[in-house]
Design a protein around this motif. Structure first.
Motif, PDB file in Angstrom:
ATOM      1  N   GLN A 111       7.461  -7.500  -6.785  1.00 14.27           N
ATOM      2  CA  GLN A 111       7.871  -8.852  -6.448  1.00 14.27           C
ATOM      3  C   GLN A 111       7.051  -9.346  -5.263  1.00 14.27           C
ATOM      4  O   GLN A 111       6.727  -8.584  -4.361  1.00 14.27           O
ATOM      5  CB  GLN A 111       9.371  -8.858  -6.090  1.00 14.27           C
ATOM      6  CG  GLN A 111       9.972 -10.215  -5.840  1.00 14.27           C
ATOM      7  CD  GLN A 111      10.288 -10.930  -7.133  1.00 14.27           C
ATOM      8  OE1 GLN A 111      10.192 -10.346  -8.197  1.00 14.27           O
ATOM      9  NE2 GLN A 111      10.664 -12.190  -7.042  1.00 14.27           N
ATOM     10  N   GLN A 112       6.721 -10.627  -5.231  1.00  9.59           N
ATOM     11  CA  GLN A 112       5.979 -11.234  -4.118  1.00  9.59           C
ATOM     12  C   GLN A 112       4.660 -10.491  -3.892  1.00  9.59           C
ATOM     13  O   GLN A 112       4.291 -10.170  -2.772  1.00  9.59           O
ATOM     14  CB  GLN A 112       6.814 -11.209  -2.830  1.00  9.59           C
ATOM     15  CG  GLN A 112       8.170 -11.862  -2.983  1.00  9.59           C
ATOM     16  CD  GLN A 112       9.076 -11.596  -1.801  1.00  9.59           C
ATOM     17  OE1 GLN A 112       8.702 -10.912  -0.855  1.00  9.59           O
ATOM     18  NE2 GLN A 112      10.274 -12.131  -1.854  1.00  9.59           N
ATOM     19  N   TYR A 113       3.964 -10.231  -4.975  1.00 16.37           N
ATOM     20  CA  TYR A 113       2.733  -9.441  -4.905  1.00 16.37           C
ATOM     21  C   TYR A 113       1.606 -10.309  -4.377  1.00 16.37           C
ATOM     22  O   TYR A 113       0.801 -10.846  -5.118  1.00 16.37           O
ATOM     23  CB  TYR A 113       2.405  -8.910  -6.296  1.00 16.37           C
ATOM     24  CG  TYR A 113       1.379  -7.811  -6.336  1.00 16.37           C
ATOM     25  CD1 TYR A 113       0.190  -7.972  -7.035  1.00 16.37           C
ATOM     26  CD2 TYR A 113       1.616  -6.612  -5.683  1.00 16.37           C
ATOM     27  CE1 TYR A 113      -0.749  -6.969  -7.097  1.00 16.37           C
ATOM     28  CE2 TYR A 113       0.679  -5.596  -5.735  1.00 16.37           C
ATOM     29  CZ  TYR A 113      -0.496  -5.779  -6.435  1.00 16.37           C
ATOM     30  OH  TYR A 113      -1.420  -4.769  -6.487  1.00 16.37           O
ATOM     31  N   SER A 114       1.538 -10.489  -3.034  1.00 16.12           N
ATOM     32  CA  SER A 114       0.562 -11.422  -2.504  1.00 16.12           C
ATOM     33  C   SER A 114      -0.143 -10.938  -1.234  1.00 16.12           C
ATOM     34  O   SER A 114      -1.089 -11.576  -0.797  1.00 16.12           O
ATOM     35  CB  SER A 114       1.242 -12.771  -2.214  1.00 16.12           C
ATOM     36  OG  SER A 114       2.292 -12.599  -1.272  1.00 16.12           O
ATOM     37  N   THR A 115       0.321  -9.858  -0.629  1.00 11.97           N
ATOM     38  CA  THR A 115      -0.300  -9.410   0.619  1.00 11.97           C
ATOM     39  C   THR A 115      -1.696  -8.892   0.349  1.00 11.97           C
ATOM     40  O   THR A 115      -1.961  -8.231  -0.650  1.00 11.97           O
ATOM     41  CB  THR A 115       0.545  -8.304   1.280  1.00 11.97           C
ATOM     42  OG1 THR A 115       0.595  -7.170   0.416  1.00 11.97           O
ATOM     43  CG2 THR A 115       1.962  -8.786   1.545  1.00 11.97           C
ATOM     44  N   GLU A 116      -2.604  -9.191   1.264  1.00 13.26           N
ATOM     45  CA  GLU A 116      -3.998  -8.777   1.091  1.00 13.26           C
ATOM     46  C   GLU A 116      -4.123  -7.261   1.073  1.00 13.26           C
ATOM     47  O   GLU A 116      -4.932  -6.698   0.350  1.00 13.26           O
ATOM     48  CB  GLU A 116      -4.861  -9.366   2.214  1.00 13.26           C
ATOM     49  CG  GLU A 116      -5.056 -10.870   2.093  1.00 13.26           C
ATOM     50  CD  GLU A 116      -5.680 -11.261   0.762  1.00 13.26           C
ATOM     51  OE1 GLU A 116      -6.654 -10.607   0.349  1.00 13.26           O
ATOM     52  OE2 GLU A 116      -5.171 -12.210   0.133  1.00 13.26           O
ATOM     53  N   LYS A 117      -3.313  -6.598   1.882  1.00 14.72           N
ATOM     54  CA  LYS A 117      -3.395  -5.139   1.949  1.00 14.72           C
ATOM     55  C   LYS A 117      -3.059  -4.509   0.606  1.00 14.72           C
ATOM     56  O   LYS A 117      -3.684  -3.536   0.171  1.00 14.72           O
ATOM     57  CB  LYS A 117      -2.446  -4.598   3.032  1.00 14.72           C
ATOM     58  CG  LYS A 117      -2.561  -3.110   3.259  1.00 14.72           C
ATOM     59  CD  LYS A 117      -1.681  -2.653   4.413  1.00 14.72           C
ATOM     60  CE  LYS A 117      -2.162  -3.211   5.731  1.00 14.72           C
ATOM     61  NZ  LYS A 117      -1.412  -2.659   6.885  1.00 14.72           N
ATOM     62  N   SER A 118      -2.087  -5.054  -0.106  1.00 17.02           N
ATOM     63  CA  SER A 118      -1.667  -4.482  -1.382  1.00 17.02           C
ATOM     64  C   SER A 118      -2.686  -4.733  -2.486  1.00 17.02           C
ATOM     65  O   SER A 118      -2.622  -4.118  -3.545  1.00 17.02           O
ATOM     66  CB  SER A 118      -0.312  -5.054  -1.798  1.00 17.02           C
ATOM     67  OG  SER A 118      -0.421  -6.445  -2.056  1.00 17.02           O
ATOM     68  N   LYS A 119      -3.639  -5.651  -2.254  1.00 18.24           N
ATOM     69  CA  LYS A 119      -4.665  -5.925  -3.250  1.00 18.24           C
ATOM     70  C   LYS A 119      -5.891  -5.034  -3.096  1.00 18.24           C
ATOM     71  O   LYS A 119      -6.782  -5.048  -3.933  1.00 18.24           O
ATOM     72  CB  LYS A 119      -5.084  -7.399  -3.162  1.00 18.24           C
ATOM     73  CG  LYS A 119      -3.994  -8.377  -3.562  1.00 18.24           C
ATOM     74  CD  LYS A 119      -4.482  -9.812  -3.457  1.00 18.24           C
ATOM     75  CE  LYS A 119      -3.380 -10.796  -3.841  1.00 18.24           C
ATOM     76  NZ  LYS A 119      -3.827 -12.191  -3.722  1.00 18.24           N
ATOM     77  N   GLN A 120      -5.928  -4.282  -1.997  1.00 16.82           N
ATOM     78  CA  GLN A 120      -7.061  -3.397  -1.767  1.00 16.82           C
ATOM     79  C   GLN A 120      -6.907  -2.119  -2.578  1.00 16.82           C
ATOM     80  O   GLN A 120      -5.814  -1.768  -3.026  1.00 16.82           O
ATOM     81  CB  GLN A 120      -7.171  -3.056  -0.279  1.00 16.82           C
ATOM     82  CG  GLN A 120      -7.389  -4.273   0.606  1.00 16.82           C
ATOM     83  CD  GLN A 120      -7.367  -3.920   2.078  1.00 16.82           C
ATOM     84  OE1 GLN A 120      -7.312  -2.751   2.442  1.00 16.82           O
ATOM     85  NE2 GLN A 120      -7.405  -4.928   2.930  1.00 16.82           N
ATOM     86  N   ILE A 121      -8.022  -1.402  -2.765  1.00 10.83           N
ATOM     87  CA  ILE A 121      -7.943  -0.124  -3.452  1.00 10.83           C
ATOM     88  C   ILE A 121      -7.368   0.925  -2.515  1.00 10.83           C
ATOM     89  O   ILE A 121      -7.467   0.810  -1.293  1.00 10.83           O
ATOM     90  CB  ILE A 121      -9.327   0.323  -3.986  1.00 10.83           C
ATOM     91  CG1 ILE A 121     -10.264   0.615  -2.809  1.00 10.83           C
ATOM     92  CG2 ILE A 121      -9.905  -0.709  -4.924  1.00 10.83           C
ATOM     93  CD1 ILE A 121     -11.585   1.230  -3.243  1.00 10.83           C
TER      94      ILE A 121
ATOM     95  N   ASP B  58      15.691 -10.804   1.124  1.00  6.88           N
ATOM     96  CA  ASP B  58      14.885  -9.743   1.720  1.00  6.88           C
ATOM     97  C   ASP B  58      15.813  -8.650   2.219  1.00  6.88           C
ATOM     98  O   ASP B  58      16.658  -8.879   3.087  1.00  6.88           O
ATOM     99  CB  ASP B  58      14.043 -10.290   2.871  1.00  6.88           C
ATOM    100  CG  ASP B  58      12.934 -11.201   2.395  1.00  6.88           C
ATOM    101  OD1 ASP B  58      12.464 -10.986   1.260  1.00  6.88           O
ATOM    102  OD2 ASP B  58      12.553 -12.124   3.140  1.00  6.88           O
ATOM    103  N   VAL B  59      15.649  -7.463   1.658  1.00  3.58           N
ATOM    104  CA  VAL B  59      16.507  -6.344   2.021  1.00  3.58           C
ATOM    105  C   VAL B  59      15.745  -5.409   2.962  1.00  3.58           C
ATOM    106  O   VAL B  59      14.697  -4.871   2.582  1.00  3.58           O
ATOM    107  CB  VAL B  59      16.955  -5.555   0.773  1.00  3.58           C
ATOM    108  CG1 VAL B  59      17.811  -4.368   1.168  1.00  3.58           C
ATOM    109  CG2 VAL B  59      17.697  -6.468  -0.184  1.00  3.58           C
TER     110      VAL B  59
END
Length: 325
Positions: A18-28, A205-206
């Motif tokens: 969910q909320q898949y938008s952070t730059e860090k999470s898009k990195q390998i 947000d939990v």
């Protein structure tokens, strides 16, 4: 002659964070030598068996609502554990010399697999026999898959199997992404989020108790994630620049297994799949009754197991319920 019950898959889908938008999470996510060493091992396969609430006025509504909440809370849990929604990629480089790099691509992946299945058996059929029934292996996805299969298979697959009077939630997680502690931290987080959401589409947000650690101290070029933080001296690491591929899997009675709830109260049992079984292996779990007790999952050949069960000295200090071969 009565036919043997089989697990029937009813539906399958993929769940993304969910909320898949952070730059860090898009990195390998690069793998360390210790991660790569697990490529030939099986996925981690652990699950919890729950009793259906009683009475259930409308069985269909109960299952549909539970599945919706499980998928929604899973997507929120994957926001924190985003590497689990990725896939393994092997990349060959030619400059300055030919080499292979294995990493997790979190962008170009379908996400975690979510399966709903049914089985015409009861909780008693699963936990009463002295020998754990072979059908327990089919309560998990990725049967006999090794971690290298994460190039084409999801790194996380959840199978929710509805029994006559219960529900089994089994997860198969790629062992290169995390260890046993990471596995149960993910499971605990998923349960925490599930319990915090009263309605399946409620966006709240939990705050989670134990956020995963994605960045640990390591020599330059190594970027581990999810596993427990720890340190090693550079000279020790340099000896393993070409890592050995090994098989290893450990359990702990300190893992919070029975603290997970998904609207059905405390689980009645923990069970594992086919993965990482070999003669002589012993896994330890916290006892269902609590109080510092420890349950042991013992894998022995039939002859050795029979001898162990006939050993009076052994029986004087343990209670035997069921076991795996």
């Amino acid at each position: 002659m009565m036919s043997t019950p089989v697990v029937e898959r009813v539906s399958e889908c993929f769940v993304k964070p969910q909320q898949y938008s952070t730059e860090k999470s898009k990195q390998i996510c690069n793998l360390t030598p210790w991660d790569i060493a697990m490529l030939s091992c099986h996925y981690i396969q652990k699950g919890l068996l729950f009793k259906k609430p009683s009475p259930v006025l409308n069985k269909q509504d109960f299952i549909e609502n539970m599945l919706k909440k499980l998928k929604h809370s899973l997507s929120l849990a994957l926001f924190h554990f985003y590497p689990l929604s990725g896939c393994l990629v092997t990349q060959k480089t030619k400059h300055p010399s030919s080499s292979y790099t294995i990493f997790i691509d979190c962008n170009n992946s379908r996400g975690a697999r979510f399966i709903y299945a049914t089985l015409d058996m009861t909780i008693s059929d699963i936990i009463s026999p002295i020998d754990v029934p072979i059908i327990v292996q089919t309560l998990f996805d990725h049967h006999k898959a090794v971690n290298h299969d994460g190039h084409t298979m999801p790194l996380l697959s959840v199978q929710v199997t509805e029994l006559v009077d219960g529900v089994f939630i089994g997860c198969s997680m790629n062992h290169t992404v995390g260890d046993g502690t990471s596995y149960w931290n993910f499971f605990n987080t998923w349960s925490e989020i599930f319990q915090a959401h009263g309605h399946c589409h409620e966006h709240v947000d939990v705050p989670i108790s134990h956020p995963p650690i994605h960045n640990r101290w390591f020599p330059e070029g190594c970027t581990p994630f999810i596993n427990l933080p720890f340190k090693h001296h550079d000279e020790f690491i340099s000896r393993y620049e070409t890592p050995l591929v090994l098989e290893n899997n450990l359990g702990s009675p300190r893992f919070n297994m029975y603290g997970n709830e998904f609207g059905m109260g405390k689980a009645v049992a923990v069970r594992s799949g086919y993965a990482n079984k070999f003669d002589g292996k012993v896994m330890s779990y916290p006892s269902h009754e609590g109080g510092g007790g420890v349950d042991l999952e013992i894998c022995l050949s039939p002859v050795v197991m029979s001898a162990l069960e006939s050993d009076q000295e052994f029986l004087n200090v343990v209670s035997v319920s069921n076991h795996l071969y």
